[in-house]
Motif scaffolding. Structure first.
Motif, PDB file in Angstrom:
ATOM      1  N   GLN A 122       0.814  -1.230   0.000  1.00 52.60           N
ATOM      2  CA  GLN A 122       0.000   0.000   0.000  1.00 52.60           C
ATOM      3  C   GLN A 122       0.844   1.276   0.000  1.00 52.60           C
ATOM      4  OE1 GLN A 122      -2.864  -0.276   3.292  1.00 52.60           O
ATOM      5  NE2 GLN A 122      -3.016  -2.452   2.878  1.00 52.60           N
ATOM      6  N   GLY A 123       2.146   1.111   0.055  1.00 56.04           N
ATOM      7  CA  GLY A 123       3.023   2.287   0.034  1.00 56.04           C
ATOM      8  C   GLY A 123       3.233   2.921   1.399  1.00 56.04           C
ATOM      9  N   ILE A 124       2.718   2.280   2.452  1.00 57.78           N
ATOM     10  CA  ILE A 124       2.836   2.851   3.800  1.00 57.78           C
ATOM     11  C   ILE A 124       4.285   2.824   4.294  1.00 57.78           C
ATOM     12  CG2 ILE A 124       2.130   2.549   6.215  1.00 57.78           C
ATOM     13  CD1 ILE A 124      -0.538   1.440   5.161  1.00 57.78           C
ATOM     14  N   LEU A 125       5.039   1.840   3.835  1.00 61.44           N
ATOM     15  CA  LEU A 125       6.420   1.727   4.318  1.00 61.44           C
ATOM     16  C   LEU A 125       7.276   2.922   3.905  1.00 61.44           C
ATOM     17  CD1 LEU A 125       7.489  -2.024   4.041  1.00 61.44           C
ATOM     18  CD2 LEU A 125       6.561  -0.772   5.981  1.00 61.44           C
ATOM     19  N   ASN A 126       6.899   3.596   2.830  1.00 61.50           N
ATOM     20  CA  ASN A 126       7.664   4.788   2.429  1.00 61.50           C
ATOM     21  C   ASN A 126       7.703   5.804   3.558  1.00 61.50           C
ATOM     22  OD1 ASN A 126       8.423   4.065  -0.169  1.00 61.50           O
ATOM     23  ND2 ASN A 126       6.447   4.661  -1.007  1.00 61.50           N
ATOM     24  N   ALA A 127       6.580   5.944   4.245  1.00 61.45           N
ATOM     25  CA  ALA A 127       6.546   6.887   5.371  1.00 61.45           C
ATOM     26  C   ALA A 127       7.102   6.222   6.627  1.00 61.45           C
ATOM     27  CB  ALA A 127       5.112   7.359   5.607  1.00 61.45           C
ATOM     28  N   ALA A 128       6.724   4.977   6.863  1.00 56.99           N
ATOM     29  CA  ALA A 128       7.108   4.313   8.122  1.00 56.99           C
ATOM     30  C   ALA A 128       8.615   4.071   8.206  1.00 56.99           C
ATOM     31  CB  ALA A 128       6.356   2.994   8.264  1.00 56.99           C
ATOM     32  N   LEU A 129       9.217   3.730   7.077  1.00 58.06           N
ATOM     33  CA  LEU A 129      10.655   3.445   7.114  1.00 58.06           C
ATOM     34  C   LEU A 129      11.505   4.687   6.874  1.00 58.06           C
ATOM     35  CD1 LEU A 129      10.811  -0.081   5.493  1.00 58.06           C
ATOM     36  CD2 LEU A 129      11.009   0.539   7.885  1.00 58.06           C
ATOM     37  N   ALA A 130      10.860   5.829   6.714  1.00 60.26           N
ATOM     38  CA  ALA A 130      11.608   7.092   6.729  1.00 60.26           C
ATOM     39  C   ALA A 130      11.772   7.573   8.170  1.00 60.26           C
ATOM     40  CB  ALA A 130      10.895   8.145   5.898  1.00 60.26           C
ATOM     41  N   LEU A 131      11.136   6.862   9.099  1.00 62.80           N
ATOM     42  CA  LEU A 131      11.314   7.154  10.523  1.00 62.80           C
ATOM     43  C   LEU A 131      12.646   6.559  10.985  1.00 62.80           C
ATOM     44  CD1 LEU A 131       7.690   6.282  11.675  1.00 62.80           C
ATOM     45  CD2 LEU A 131       8.722   8.550  11.644  1.00 62.80           C
ATOM     46  N   PHE A 191      12.497  -2.837  12.444  1.00 64.06           N
ATOM     47  CA  PHE A 191      11.067  -2.609  12.221  1.00 64.06           C
ATOM     48  C   PHE A 191      10.370  -3.957  11.989  1.00 64.06           C
ATOM     49  CE2 PHE A 191       7.546  -1.814   9.275  1.00 64.06           C
ATOM     50  CZ  PHE A 191       6.878  -0.774   9.898  1.00 64.06           C
ATOM     51  N   LEU A 250      12.836  -1.110  -1.513  1.00 65.25           N
ATOM     52  CA  LEU A 250      11.395  -1.204  -1.241  1.00 65.25           C
ATOM     53  C   LEU A 250      10.630  -1.082  -2.553  1.00 65.25           C
ATOM     54  CD1 LEU A 250      10.641   0.974   1.898  1.00 65.25           C
ATOM     55  CD2 LEU A 250      10.998  -1.473   1.763  1.00 65.25           C
ATOM     56  N   ALA A 251       9.440  -1.664  -2.572  1.00 68.57           N
ATOM     57  CA  ALA A 251       8.620  -1.571  -3.791  1.00 68.57           C
ATOM     58  C   ALA A 251       8.195  -0.125  -3.996  1.00 68.57           C
ATOM     59  CB  ALA A 251       7.409  -2.467  -3.669  1.00 68.57           C
ATOM     60  N   ARG A 299      15.472  -1.030   9.155  1.00 72.63           N
ATOM     61  CA  ARG A 299      14.450  -1.878   8.547  1.00 72.63           C
ATOM     62  C   ARG A 299      14.320  -3.225   9.238  1.00 72.63           C
ATOM     63  NH1 ARG A 299      15.050  -2.061   2.110  1.00 72.63           N
ATOM     64  NH2 ARG A 299      15.518   0.120   1.807  1.00 72.63           N
TER      65      ARG A 299
END
Lengths: 268, 327
Positions: free
Chosen positions: A103-112, A119, A267-268, A116
């Motif tokens: 869903q593309g959520i990791l783009n924001a979550a893994l910028a924290l 996480f 990441l995808a 990886r």
């Protein structure tokens, strides 16, 4: 920050865990309370004797044991319950990273500021805890059922190893799903692979047990379900530590491999 | 507040998706630097490589060649240290749809080591954002606001924003511009990608133009906007009567006629052009802003921004349909 993702994942997942635990607990409860009397257990055992392959497929080699309350629970509950928990474990494994990556959520979550692998590890640990919670709740459901059923007069302490015995298998399936999520970017492909692994593994074990002279019997060792024997654990009232060790080792290896791959890939 | 200290630097950065040398480069030998305290616009059309650059900077993907550094730290080797000091807004923000915004804010805050709820409330007031709803209940614009709040709420030293104002209404865009200026005034750095020239013109100090993965220019915004011109198409009843005289009108070049339309490239005021048509019956008049590529060509190709065929470049989008004279 240490443990923040773990706690957040538990916070988000506990309701689903409760739903699975209560749902399966009710299923276990009804599996116990539908036994009207001791004669019914005997009839079950006789039914199995007419289908020896099926009986062996469910891991029941001793018809006399099948006529006991313990044997009834072993064949009617503990022999197959891992398959149902496998579904929960796969859903949980997908929720570790695959769903969010898709869903593309990791783009924001893994910028924290979190590595990886960490996480993924914190989330996997959280889901492992939730799976254990659901298994324990389901075990309580079976216990209530047994306590409420006069026909199932038995030492309920055997429910403890039998329920605990589900955990290593479920964790191995969780780890396998996490592994595929760590290696493969496309959720559709990884879901297909883990589904094929779980279903194929179950049938390989079932057919291998039922047909002892077949190729499936020779290959049973490759199946995760080969190392889960719900009937034998009930019969012996003890965990089979060799099987537990194999499943936990497989889980650990798959988890570490998934973490390493996830840390390294795009990441995808 | 611009300083000489380089906050962000890429060196010969290249990225190729897929395996094998036949797949095209999404990013090709990119070298640029951003200094502390500036708002740096990263401009390019869709698919130019802006998001790829940003994802490499945040170590979400790895470069095929080259390197990137933020705060002097390698973006791959020290990504954790970097991400502790960077706020990020993805181009397409996706969050857990069933979660309430406040829970997402709390999680992001805890991950960054703490949360100043007073500042979060101030940001919510400024952007008129209600954080009590679930993520799935927000409109596109409100999700964008949430993303902005998540990116800035810990007052990071460097903000990396991918198309930050897409979906925001004009008032909120102004509020965003104010916030970015405040960040700059406080010595923070902003790296902002966009495909809208007007967006970067409004707040950026310098702009890099990216096209097909290649860096085409890095300029101060004022320098770029000096290349400002428009394409004007006028539909008249007798085009032949005006075509010849337009060449002599100040600010007009590249005159092309087609059917009843005459298209010119206009630099400067409209008045000389309109006077050239004063004896004509004007049916339609359209003004189109130049594309980024045309501005780039205008600036770097010595004013010879044109199609190789000799026809004027056809602007991709009508920006203004000015007026239509009714018969």
């Amino acid at each position: 920050m240490s443990g923040v993702t773990f706690l957040e994942t538990v916070r988000r997942g506990w309701r689903t865990m409760l739903a699975w635990g209560i749902g399966l607990g009710l299923m276990g409860y009804f599996q116990a309370v539908i036994v009207p009397d001791a004669d019914a257990l005997q009839e079950y055992a006789e039914l199995y004797q007419t289908m020896p392959e099926l009986m062996e497929g469910f891991g029941l080699t001793d018809a006399a044991f099948g006529a006991t309350p313990e044997g009834y629970l072993a064949t009617q509950w503990f022999s197959f319950i891992l398959v149902i928990f496998a579904v929960y474990a796969v859903f949980a494994g997908l929720a570790v990273t695959a769903n969010d990556e898709d869903q593309g959520i990791l783009n924001a979550a893994l910028a924290l500021p979190i590595r990886r692998w960490r996480f993924m590890a914190e989330r996997a640990a959280a889901y492992a805890l939730l799976i254990i919670g659901a298994i324990v709740i389901s075990g309580l459901g079976v216990w209530f059922g047994v306590e409420s059923t006069p026909a199932l007069t038995m030492d309920t302490s055997i429910l403890i190893p039998a329920t605990v015995n589900i955990i290593p298998g479920a964790l191995a399936i969780l780890a396998a799903t996490v592994f595929f999520g760590g290696v493969i970017r496309r959720k559709g492909l990884m879901t297909a692979l883990i589904t094929a692994l779980v279903v194929g593994s179950y049938f390989l074990d079932f057919i291998g047990r039922a047909a002892s002279e077949s190729l499936a019997s020779d290959l049973r060792g490759l199946s995760l379900f080969r190392y889960y024997d719900g009937v034998e654990v009930v019969r012996l009232n003890a965990l089979q530590w060799g099987n537990v060790a194999v499943l936990l080792a497989v889980a650990a290896i798959l988890l570490v491999a998934g973490l390493v791959s996830f840390q390294r890939r795009d990441l995808a | 507040m611009e300083s000489k200290e380089v906050v962000l630097q890429t060196t010969n950065l290249s990225k190729r998706y897929g395996r094998g040398s036949t797949s095209p480069l999404a990013l090709d030998d990119l070298s640029l630097s951003v200094r502390r305290g500036e708002i740096f616009g990263y401009l390019g059309p869709n698919g130019a490589g802006k998001t790829t650059t940003i994802r490499i900077l945040l170590d979400l993907i790895r470069p095929t060649l080259g390197s990137a550094a933020i705060f002097g730290l390698d973006a791959q080797q020290h990504s954790l240290e970097i991400r502790q000091r960077v706020g990020f807004l993805p181009g397409e923000l996706a969050l857990w749809s069933g979660e309430r915004a406040i829970n997402v804010i709390r999680y992001f805050g805890r991950m960054r080591g703490g949360l100043d709820m007073n500042y979060v409330r101030e940001l919510c007031d400024r952007f008129q954002f209600d954080f009590s709803k679930r993520v799935r209940q927000y409109s596109t614009g409100n999700k964008r606001k949430l993303g902005l709040i998540l990116a800035v709420m810990n007052r990071p030293e460097l903000l990396i924003l991918d198309e930050p104002t897409s979906g925001l209404d004009p008032l909120m865009q102004q509020e965003f511009n104010r916030l970015m200026r405040e960040f700059r005034a406080d010595g923070h750095t902003v790296f902002l990608s966009s495909h809208l020239l007007s967006e970067v013109q409004a707040i950026c100090d310098r702009v890099a133009i990216l096209r097909a993965g290649q860096l085409k220019a890095v300029e101060h915004v004022e320098t770029l906007t000096q290349a400002d011109f428009r394409w004007v198409t006028v539909k008249v009843k007798d085009v032949s009567a005006v075509a010849d005289r337009l060449d002599r009108v100040p600010g007009i070049s590249q005159v092309t006629t087609r059917h009843e339309c005459v298209t010119v490239r206009l630099q400067g005021d409209f008045d000389p052009l309109l006077r050239a048509f004063e004896d004509q019956y004007v049916i339609d008049l359209r003004v189109k802003e130049p594309t980024l590529e045309e501005i780039f060509l205008e600036f770097y190709d010595d004013g010879r921004a044109h199609d190789p065929t000799g026809a004027p470049a056809v602007p991709s989008e009508d920006r203004v349909a000015v007026m239509k004279e009714h018969a």
